[in-house]
Design a protein around this motif. Structure first.
Motif, short mmCIF file in Angstrom:
data_model
loop_
_atom_site.label_atom_id
_atom_site.label_comp_id
_atom_site.label_asym_id
_atom_site.label_seq_id
_atom_site.Cartn_x
_atom_site.Cartn_y
_atom_site.Cartn_z
N ASP A 163 0.83 -1.21 0.00
CA ASP A 163 0.00 0.00 0.00
C ASP A 163 0.86 1.26 0.00
O ASP A 163 0.58 2.22 -0.72
CB ASP A 163 -0.93 0.03 1.21
CG ASP A 163 -2.03 -1.03 1.13
OD1 ASP A 163 -2.26 -1.57 0.03
OD2 ASP A 163 -2.65 -1.30 2.17
N ARG A 164 1.91 1.25 0.78
CA ARG A 164 2.79 2.43 0.85
C ARG A 164 3.61 2.59 -0.43
O ARG A 164 3.86 3.71 -0.87
CB ARG A 164 3.68 2.36 2.07
CG ARG A 164 2.90 2.58 3.34
CD ARG A 164 3.78 2.49 4.55
NE ARG A 164 2.95 2.61 5.73
CZ ARG A 164 3.29 3.32 6.79
NH1 ARG A 164 4.43 3.95 6.83
NH2 ARG A 164 2.49 3.37 7.82
N ALA A 165 4.02 1.49 -1.03
CA ALA A 165 4.76 1.57 -2.29
C ALA A 165 3.87 2.18 -3.38
O ALA A 165 4.31 3.03 -4.16
CB ALA A 165 5.24 0.18 -2.71
N TRP A 166 2.60 1.75 -3.40
CA TRP A 166 1.66 2.31 -4.38
C TRP A 166 1.39 3.78 -4.10
O TRP A 166 1.30 4.60 -5.03
CB TRP A 166 0.37 1.51 -4.41
CG TRP A 166 0.46 0.35 -5.36
CD1 TRP A 166 0.58 -0.97 -5.04
CD2 TRP A 166 0.49 0.42 -6.78
NE1 TRP A 166 0.68 -1.72 -6.18
CE2 TRP A 166 0.63 -0.90 -7.26
CE3 TRP A 166 0.43 1.46 -7.70
CZ2 TRP A 166 0.69 -1.20 -8.62
CZ3 TRP A 166 0.49 1.16 -9.06
CH2 TRP A 166 0.62 -0.14 -9.50
N ALA A 167 1.27 4.15 -2.83
CA ALA A 167 1.02 5.56 -2.48
C ALA A 167 2.18 6.44 -2.93
O ALA A 167 1.96 7.52 -3.50
CB ALA A 167 0.78 5.70 -0.98
N ALA A 168 3.40 5.99 -2.71
CA ALA A 168 4.57 6.77 -3.12
C ALA A 168 4.63 6.92 -4.63
O ALA A 168 4.90 8.00 -5.17
CB ALA A 168 5.85 6.10 -2.60
N THR A 169 4.33 5.84 -5.34
CA THR A 169 4.35 5.86 -6.80
C THR A 169 3.24 6.77 -7.34
O THR A 169 3.48 7.58 -8.25
CB THR A 169 4.20 4.43 -7.36
OG1 THR A 169 5.23 3.61 -6.80
CG2 THR A 169 4.30 4.42 -8.88
N ALA A 170 2.06 6.66 -6.77
CA ALA A 170 0.94 7.50 -7.21
C ALA A 170 1.23 8.97 -6.97
O ALA A 170 0.89 9.82 -7.80
CB ALA A 170 -0.34 7.08 -6.49
N ALA A 171 1.86 9.29 -5.86
CA ALA A 171 2.20 10.69 -5.57
C ALA A 171 3.19 11.22 -6.60
O ALA A 171 3.03 12.32 -7.13
CB ALA A 171 2.76 10.82 -4.16
N LEU A 172 4.23 10.43 -6.90
CA LEU A 172 5.23 10.85 -7.88
C LEU A 172 4.59 11.13 -9.24
O LEU A 172 4.82 12.17 -9.85
CB LEU A 172 6.30 9.75 -8.03
CG LEU A 172 7.36 9.97 -9.09
CD1 LEU A 172 8.32 11.08 -8.67
CD2 LEU A 172 8.12 8.67 -9.35
N ILE A 173 3.75 10.22 -9.70
CA ILE A 173 3.12 10.35 -11.01
C ILE A 173 2.04 11.44 -10.98
O ILE A 173 1.95 12.27 -11.88
CB ILE A 173 2.52 9.00 -11.45
CG1 ILE A 173 3.65 8.00 -11.70
CG2 ILE A 173 1.64 9.16 -12.68
CD1 ILE A 173 3.18 6.57 -11.91
N GLY A 174 1.23 11.44 -9.95
CA GLY A 174 0.12 12.39 -9.85
C GLY A 174 0.56 13.83 -9.85
O GLY A 174 -0.05 14.67 -10.53
N ILE A 175 1.60 14.14 -9.12
CA ILE A 175 2.10 15.52 -9.08
C ILE A 175 2.46 15.99 -10.48
O ILE A 175 2.12 17.08 -10.90
CB ILE A 175 3.30 15.63 -8.12
CG1 ILE A 175 2.83 15.47 -6.67
CG2 ILE A 175 4.05 16.96 -8.31
CD1 ILE A 175 3.97 15.26 -5.68
N HIS A 176 3.15 15.13 -11.22
CA HIS A 176 3.56 15.49 -12.58
C HIS A 176 2.36 15.63 -13.52
O HIS A 176 2.27 16.60 -14.29
CB HIS A 176 4.53 14.44 -13.13
CG HIS A 176 4.97 14.72 -14.52
ND1 HIS A 176 5.86 15.72 -14.83
CD2 HIS A 176 4.62 14.14 -15.69
CE1 HIS A 176 6.05 15.74 -16.14
NE2 HIS A 176 5.31 14.79 -16.69
N GLN A 177 1.45 14.67 -13.45
CA GLN A 177 0.32 14.69 -14.37
C GLN A 177 -0.60 15.89 -14.13
O GLN A 177 -1.16 16.43 -15.09
CB GLN A 177 -0.46 13.38 -14.29
CG GLN A 177 0.33 12.18 -14.82
CD GLN A 177 0.88 12.41 -16.20
OE1 GLN A 177 2.04 12.78 -16.37
NE2 GLN A 177 0.06 12.22 -17.20
N VAL A 178 -0.73 16.33 -12.90
CA VAL A 178 -1.54 17.51 -12.63
C VAL A 178 -0.95 18.73 -13.34
O VAL A 178 -1.69 19.54 -13.90
CB VAL A 178 -1.70 17.73 -11.11
CG1 VAL A 178 -2.24 19.13 -10.81
CG2 VAL A 178 -2.61 16.67 -10.52
N GLU A 179 0.37 18.84 -13.36
CA GLU A 179 0.98 19.96 -14.07
C GLU A 179 0.62 19.93 -15.56
O GLU A 179 0.36 20.97 -16.17
CB GLU A 179 2.51 19.96 -13.91
CG GLU A 179 3.18 21.14 -14.58
CD GLU A 179 4.69 21.14 -14.52
OE1 GLU A 179 5.28 22.14 -14.99
OE2 GLU A 179 5.29 20.16 -14.04
#
Length: 149
Positions: free
Chosen positions: A13-29
Motif C-alpha cells: 500500500d505504501r509503495a503504491w502511495a509513493a508511486t501514485a504521488a510521484l506520477i500524480g504531481i507530474h500529471q496535474v501539471e
C-alpha cells in the motif's frame, strides 16, 4: 521484528502511495498547463515521433476536458493495477518500479525537449522536482528492506 542489519519492508500500500504521488504531481501539471498552447508557441520539438504524439494526444489538447479525462483514465488504470498487485509484495515492486522508471524516462524527455527548444515545456517543473530525484527516492522506498535470496 527488525534487527539492526535488516530494514523493515515497505508495504504494498505504501509503495503504491509513493508511486501514485510521484506520477500524480507530474500529471496535474500537464493538466493545468496546455501542451497544445506550448507547442503553438515553440513549434516542433525536433523529434518527429514526439511531435506526432503531441499533435494527437488528448493530454496535449487545448481544452482542459480531454486532459482531465486522460488523467482520470490513468488513475483508473493505476487503481486497477493496485488492486491486482497489492496482495503480492513482488508484483507490487515490479509494477511500481516499472511505473516509476517509465515516468523517469518521461522526466528525462521533458528535460531534453526543454533544453532543445529553450522553453519551459509543461511538465518541466515537476520533472525537476520531484522528478528524477523523486524517482530515485521512490525506487529506494519501494525496495526498502527487500533482499533477493
Amino acid at each position: 521484528m527488525t534487527t539492526p542489519t535488516t530494514a523493515p519492508r515497505t508495504s504494498p500500500d505504501r509503495a503504491w502511495a509513493a508511486t501514485a504521488a510521484l506520477i500524480g504531481i507530474h500529471q496535474v501539471e500537464e493538466v493545468v498547463f496546455s501542451l497544445g498552447v506550448w507547442r503553438d508557441e515553440v513549434g516542433d520539438t525536433g523529434w518527429a515521433p514526439l511531435d506526432r504524439v503531441l499533435r494527437h494526444s488528448p493530454i496535449a489538447s487545448y481544452s482542459v476536458g480531454p486532459r482531465v479525462a486522460t488523467l482520470a483514465g490513468q488513475a483508473l488504470v493505476g487503481t486497477m493495477l493496485y488492486a491486482a498487485t497489492r496482495r503480492s509484495p513482488g508484483l507490487t515492486r515490479a509494477a511500481t518500479s516499472a511505473l516509476s522508471l517509465g515516468w523517469g524516462a518521461a522526466f528525462v524527455m521533458h528535460l531534453t525537449v526543454a533544453t532543445r527548444t529553450r522553453s519551459a515545456m509543461p511538465g518541466l517543473a515537476t520533472s525537476i522536482l520531484p522528478g528524477l530525484p523523486g524517482v530515485a527516492v521512490t525506487l529506494r522506498y519501494i525496495w526498502a528492506g527487500h533482499r533477493a535470496g
